[in-house]
Design a protein around this motif. Structure first.
Motif, short mmCIF file in Angstrom:
data_model
loop_
_atom_site.label_atom_id
_atom_site.label_comp_id
_atom_site.label_asym_id
_atom_site.label_seq_id
_atom_site.Cartn_x
_atom_site.Cartn_y
_atom_site.Cartn_z
N ALA A 134 0.82 -1.22 0.00
CA ALA A 134 0.00 0.00 0.00
C ALA A 134 0.85 1.26 0.00
N CYS A 135 1.98 1.19 0.69
CA CYS A 135 2.88 2.34 0.72
C CYS A 135 4.25 1.92 1.24
N ILE A 136 5.24 2.76 0.94
CA ILE A 136 6.56 2.64 1.55
C ILE A 136 6.60 3.67 2.68
N ILE A 137 7.07 3.25 3.86
CA ILE A 137 7.31 4.23 4.91
C ILE A 137 8.81 4.25 5.19
N LEU A 138 9.45 5.37 4.90
CA LEU A 138 10.88 5.52 5.15
C LEU A 138 11.07 5.89 6.61
N ALA A 139 11.74 5.01 7.36
CA ALA A 139 11.93 5.24 8.79
C ALA A 139 13.21 6.03 9.05
N GLU A 140 13.38 6.43 10.28
CA GLU A 140 14.63 7.07 10.74
C GLU A 140 14.93 8.37 9.99
N GLY A 141 13.93 9.00 9.43
CA GLY A 141 14.16 10.26 8.72
C GLY A 141 14.95 10.13 7.43
N VAL A 142 15.00 8.92 6.89
CA VAL A 142 15.71 8.68 5.62
C VAL A 142 15.05 9.49 4.50
N GLU A 143 15.89 10.08 3.66
CA GLU A 143 15.35 10.87 2.55
C GLU A 143 15.63 10.20 1.20
N VAL A 144 14.82 10.52 0.21
CA VAL A 144 15.05 9.97 -1.14
C VAL A 144 15.39 11.08 -2.12
N ASP A 145 16.09 10.71 -3.20
CA ASP A 145 16.38 11.66 -4.28
C ASP A 145 15.09 12.07 -4.96
#
Lengths: 140, 109
Positions: B65-76
């Motif tokens: 359903a979704c990706i949840i990026l943990a630990e404040g990880v950021e994406v390009d």
């Protein structure tokens, strides 16, 4: 659907960024044909794992997908190094992928096991030094 | 609970949410992509710290359903744009994976 549908894809061996394009395209086509969501999911994952394997190990290859009333056949062919011990390669956790690939989240030794897990039939035909052809079938 | 509803919960932020009406039915935590494809179930929320472009294909093919990026990880921006084009929802949180899952368990059920 009374006729067979065929799709052909070239899998670029240089590029992890574009890996998955063939699988995503197959997913889209199957969705348009009204195939059950869980079956699409199994086929897509199995094919993606195969694509990634061709990128990691074989410098790319080709994928052919055939759809008819009974199911989907996926044939993945490459001219890579071949698999020396297929039984070993099928074990969860066994991997020969380089470290660089692991930092991307691949190379966990789950590719071939996932392909088997999600398909009804899978045949690995590999000759060391010549290449590998994997045929997978998922029944509707 | 839908992805849009999760975004009203304190601690979650949208990275891109092109399909916010998607229902979630649980979660899976993992960073090894083949483990995720082998074990996550359709409609799960997938919690990860992996942020390269391949997470979009994995999320799409595994039908989460979704990706949840943990630990404040950021994406390009390229990851965000690809996700948007492929209808893959990405959220982020500053929480670690375990705490994210605990919070999800409270709000989803």
């Amino acid at each position: 659907m009374s006729d067979k549908l065929n799709f052909h894809y070239d899998v670029d061996g240089e590029n992890f960024t574009s890996a998955g394009q063939a699988s995503v395209s197959v997913k889209k086509n199957l969705r348009q044909l009204g195939v059950d969501a869980e079956i699409i999911r199994r086929i897509s994952i199995a094919m993606y794992e195969g694509e990634i394997n061709m990128v990691i190990h074989a410098g790319g290859g080709v994928a052919d997908v055939e759809v008819d009333d009974t199911g989907v056949i996926i044939i993945l062919s490459d001219k890579g190094p071949g698999i020396a011990d297929v039984e070993l390669a099928m074990q969860e956790g066994y991997s020969t992928a380089p470290d660089g690939v692991r930092s991307l989240g691949f190379g966990a030794g789950m590719g071939l096991p996932n392909m088997k897990r999600y398909t009804d039939e899978m045949i690995v035909d590999s000759v060391v030094g010549e290449g590998t052809t994997i045929t997978m079938k998922v029944n509707f | 609970m839908t992805v849009n509803e999760l975004l009203t919960v304190d601690g979650f932020e949208a990275v891109t949410v092109p399909d916010g009406d998607r229902e979630m039915n649980g979660c899976y935590i993992g960073d090894l992509l083949s483990w995720v494809m082998g074990r996550a179930k359709a409609d799960n929320a997938w919690i990860t710290i992996m942020s390269n472009i391949n997470i979009v294909a994995v999320a799409s093919l595994a039908d989460v359903a979704c990706i949840i990026l943990a630990e404040g990880v950021e994406v390009d921006s390229s990851v965000r744009e690809t996700a948007e084009a492929k209808d893959v929802n990405i959220l982020s949180t500053k929480l670690p994976a375990y705490e994210t899952a605990v919070l999800l368990n409270k709000v989803i059920l």
